[in-house]
Design a protein around this motif. Structure first.
Motif, PDB file in Angstrom:
ATOM      1  N   GLN A  73      20.572 -27.691  43.671  1.00 22.55           N
ATOM      2  CA  GLN A  73      19.956 -27.439  42.356  1.00 22.55           C
ATOM      3  C   GLN A  73      18.831 -26.410  42.473  1.00 22.55           C
ATOM      4  N   ILE A  74      17.999 -26.569  43.491  1.00 26.59           N
ATOM      5  CA  ILE A  74      16.878 -25.635  43.699  1.00 26.59           C
ATOM      6  C   ILE A  74      17.408 -24.214  43.877  1.00 26.59           C
ATOM      7  N   GLU A  75      18.408 -24.072  44.741  1.00 24.40           N
ATOM      8  CA  GLU A  75      18.971 -22.737  45.017  1.00 24.40           C
ATOM      9  C   GLU A  75      19.639 -22.141  43.782  1.00 24.40           C
ATOM     10  N   ASN A  76      20.374 -22.979  43.043  1.00 25.35           N
ATOM     11  CA  ASN A  76      21.069 -22.529  41.834  1.00 25.35           C
ATOM     12  C   ASN A  76      20.070 -22.048  40.771  1.00 25.35           C
ATOM     13  N   ARG A  77      19.039 -22.845  40.526  1.00 26.33           N
ATOM     14  CA  ARG A  77      18.044 -22.488  39.495  1.00 26.33           C
ATOM     15  C   ARG A  77      17.288 -21.219  39.870  1.00 26.33           C
ATOM     16  N   GLN A  78      16.897 -21.124  41.142  1.00 25.26           N
ATOM     17  CA  GLN A  78      16.109 -19.959  41.565  1.00 25.26           C
ATOM     18  C   GLN A  78      16.942 -18.683  41.613  1.00 25.26           C
ATOM     19  N   SER A  79      18.239 -18.829  41.890  1.00 26.00           N
ATOM     20  CA  SER A  79      19.105 -17.635  41.943  1.00 26.00           C
ATOM     21  C   SER A  79      19.306 -17.018  40.559  1.00 26.00           C
ATOM     22  N   LYS A  80      19.087 -17.814  39.516  1.00 30.10           N
ATOM     23  CA  LYS A  80      19.301 -17.330  38.139  1.00 30.10           C
ATOM     24  C   LYS A  80      17.989 -16.949  37.445  1.00 30.10           C
ATOM     25  N   GLU A  81      16.892 -16.993  38.203  1.00 31.55           N
ATOM     26  CA  GLU A  81      15.571 -16.740  37.599  1.00 31.55           C
ATOM     27  C   GLU A  81      15.330 -15.245  37.387  1.00 31.55           C
ATOM     28  N   GLU A  86      11.823  -7.686  34.146  1.00 30.84           N
ATOM     29  CA  GLU A  86      13.212  -7.501  33.695  1.00 30.84           C
ATOM     30  C   GLU A  86      13.405  -7.907  32.233  1.00 30.84           C
ATOM     31  N   LEU A  87      12.331  -8.333  31.574  1.00 30.95           N
ATOM     32  CA  LEU A  87      12.463  -8.915  30.232  1.00 30.95           C
ATOM     33  C   LEU A  87      12.465  -7.894  29.089  1.00 30.95           C
ATOM     34  N   GLU A  88      11.997  -6.696  29.346  1.00 29.31           N
ATOM     35  CA  GLU A  88      11.865  -5.719  28.263  1.00 29.31           C
ATOM     36  C   GLU A  88      13.206  -5.471  27.563  1.00 29.31           C
ATOM     37  N   GLY A  89      13.184  -5.605  26.229  1.00 30.15           N
ATOM     38  CA  GLY A  89      14.389  -5.358  25.436  1.00 30.15           C
ATOM     39  C   GLY A  89      15.401  -6.481  25.461  1.00 30.15           C
ATOM     40  N   LYS A  90      15.051  -7.583  26.112  1.00 31.71           N
ATOM     41  CA  LYS A  90      15.988  -8.707  26.231  1.00 31.71           C
ATOM     42  C   LYS A  90      15.730  -9.765  25.149  1.00 31.71           C
ATOM     43  N   GLU A  91      16.723 -10.642  24.958  1.00 36.73           N
ATOM     44  CA  GLU A  91      16.578 -11.760  24.027  1.00 36.73           C
ATOM     45  C   GLU A  91      16.440 -13.045  24.832  1.00 36.73           C
ATOM     46  N   ASP A 212      20.230 -26.058  35.076  1.00 40.53           N
ATOM     47  CA  ASP A 212      21.462 -26.169  35.874  1.00 40.53           C
ATOM     48  C   ASP A 212      22.650 -25.491  35.195  1.00 40.53           C
ATOM     49  N   ASN A 213      22.633 -25.444  33.870  1.00 39.70           N
ATOM     50  CA  ASN A 213      23.809 -24.978  33.122  1.00 39.70           C
ATOM     51  C   ASN A 213      23.679 -23.608  32.466  1.00 39.70           C
ATOM     52  N   ALA A 214      22.457 -23.103  32.320  1.00 40.32           N
ATOM     53  CA  ALA A 214      22.262 -21.785  31.690  1.00 40.32           C
ATOM     54  C   ALA A 214      22.615 -20.676  32.677  1.00 40.32           C
ATOM     55  N   SER A 215      22.994 -19.516  32.134  1.00 42.86           N
ATOM     56  CA  SER A 215      23.382 -18.408  33.028  1.00 42.86           C
ATOM     57  C   SER A 215      22.168 -17.693  33.615  1.00 42.86           C
ATOM     58  N   SER A 216      21.011 -17.787  32.941  1.00 38.24           N
ATOM     59  CA  SER A 216      19.775 -17.191  33.474  1.00 38.24           C
ATOM     60  C   SER A 216      18.579 -17.929  32.888  1.00 38.24           C
ATOM     61  N   ASN A 217      17.434 -17.825  33.576  1.00 33.33           N
ATOM     62  CA  ASN A 217      16.238 -18.507  33.085  1.00 33.33           C
ATOM     63  C   ASN A 217      14.988 -17.688  33.393  1.00 33.33           C
ATOM     64  N   PHE A 218      13.929 -17.999  32.661  1.00 35.29           N
ATOM     65  CA  PHE A 218      12.618 -17.401  32.949  1.00 35.29           C
ATOM     66  C   PHE A 218      11.587 -18.518  33.041  1.00 35.29           C
ATOM     67  N   ASN A 219      10.771 -18.474  34.092  1.00 30.33           N
ATOM     68  CA  ASN A 219       9.781 -19.532  34.331  1.00 30.33           C
ATOM     69  C   ASN A 219       8.481 -19.195  33.596  1.00 30.33           C
ATOM     70  N   LEU A 220       8.430 -19.556  32.311  1.00 29.72           N
ATOM     71  CA  LEU A 220       7.290 -19.192  31.467  1.00 29.72           C
ATOM     72  C   LEU A 220       5.975 -19.810  31.943  1.00 29.72           C
ATOM     73  N   MET A 221       6.008 -21.073  32.374  1.00 31.14           N
ATOM     74  CA  MET A 221       4.750 -21.728  32.753  1.00 31.14           C
ATOM     75  C   MET A 221       4.150 -21.098  34.007  1.00 31.14           C
ATOM     76  N   LYS A 222       4.993 -20.722  34.959  1.00 29.01           N
ATOM     77  CA  LYS A 222       4.513 -20.027  36.163  1.00 29.01           C
ATOM     78  C   LYS A 222       3.845 -18.710  35.751  1.00 29.01           C
ATOM     79  N   TYR A 223       4.480 -18.018  34.816  1.00 24.97           N
ATOM     80  CA  TYR A 223       3.958 -16.748  34.296  1.00 24.97           C
ATOM     81  C   TYR A 223       2.610 -16.961  33.615  1.00 24.97           C
ATOM     82  N   VAL A 224       2.554 -17.957  32.732  1.00 24.81           N
ATOM     83  CA  VAL A 224       1.320 -18.223  31.974  1.00 24.81           C
ATOM     84  C   VAL A 224       0.164 -18.559  32.916  1.00 24.81           C
TER      85      VAL A 224
END
Length: 238
Positions: A73-81, A86-91, A212-224
């Motif tokens: 799970q750790i590897e899967n989540r981090q690989s999609k982060e 990379e966020l500019e112009g993205k939804e 676990d199920n999304a194709s990509s993620n962003f760690n907002l709290m780490k960013y904040v």
């Protein structure tokens, strides 16, 4: 208008989480639980076993559960982060209650817990009703600043339709978007987790199932936490 309360911590939280001795015990419990999860053991039964071993109450067990994950799970989540550059112009798709309540908790100096996957979680939850607190507006403001700074194209906010006051929150966020000409879309849906995970947008959440199920993620709290000088109570394993 009634005075708004803080999201805040519970009276017992300093005793449950505040000492070095307790935090060491929690870290050991997380290590044990993650070991079992990595070997395919069921979470519920193993959490009870580990909880008994370390004599943890239900609130402490909840924290341990939030911090634990299997190696895959750790590897899967981090690989999609996705990284912020990379966020500019993205939804992005924000898990509304998850993100707001977590930010409210951080702003009110409640204890939050950094998981082995790097995502931060809290112990608050919505039991059928969302109550606005003092930290709600500042939390939305933090997300607005992030949206502007990283030049995000669109934020899709998703909230649980059955939760009372979700309609009021939708209206409040839509008004902020309208006043500031933000490209924000707010939807009330019956299963935000499924909608976010199945969308093509970048998921913003710390919910384990979505991650676990999304194709990509962003760690907002780490960013904040890296961008602001919030006096936070983050318990982490490092």
């Amino acid at each position: 208008m009634t005075d708004l309360k803080n999201r805040g911590k519970e009276a017992s939280d300093d005793t449950l989480f505040g000492t070095e001795k307790i935090q060491l015990k929690l870290k050991e419990a997380v290590t044990d639980l993650s070991y079992f999860l990595s070997r395919g053991y069921g979470e519920k039964a193993t959490l009870a076993l580990v909880g008994n071993r370390y004599r943890l109450n239900s609130r402490q067990q909840q924290a341990v559960r939030g911090m634990s994950a299997s190696q895959s799970q750790i590897e899967n989540r981090q690989s999609k982060e996705i990284q912020s550059q990379e966020l500019e112009g993205k939804e992005i798709a924000i898990d509304g209650f998850n993100a707001l309540i977590l930010l409210e908790s951080i702003l009110s100096n409640a204890y939050v817990f950094k998981g082995q996957d790097g995502f931060i979680r809290d112990l608050s939850s919505v039991h059928g009703t969302y109550k606005r607190v003092k930290q709600t507006s500042p939390a939305i403001e933090i997300i607005a600043d992030f949206y502007k700074k990283e030049k995000i194209k669109t934020i899709h906010w998703f909230f649980d339709k059955p939760v009372s006051n979700s309609g009021r929150l939708k209206k409040m966020i839509e008004e902020i978007a309208l006043d500031n000409q933000y490209d924000w879309k707010v939807e009330l849906v019956y299963n935000p987790d499924k909608v976010i995970a199945e969308s093509n947008w970048i998921a913003v959440t710390s919910d384990a199932w979505i991650l676990d199920n999304a194709s990509s993620n962003f760690n907002l709290m780490k960013y904040v936490l890296s961008q602001t000088t919030v006096n936070e109570n983050v318990i982490c394993l490092e």
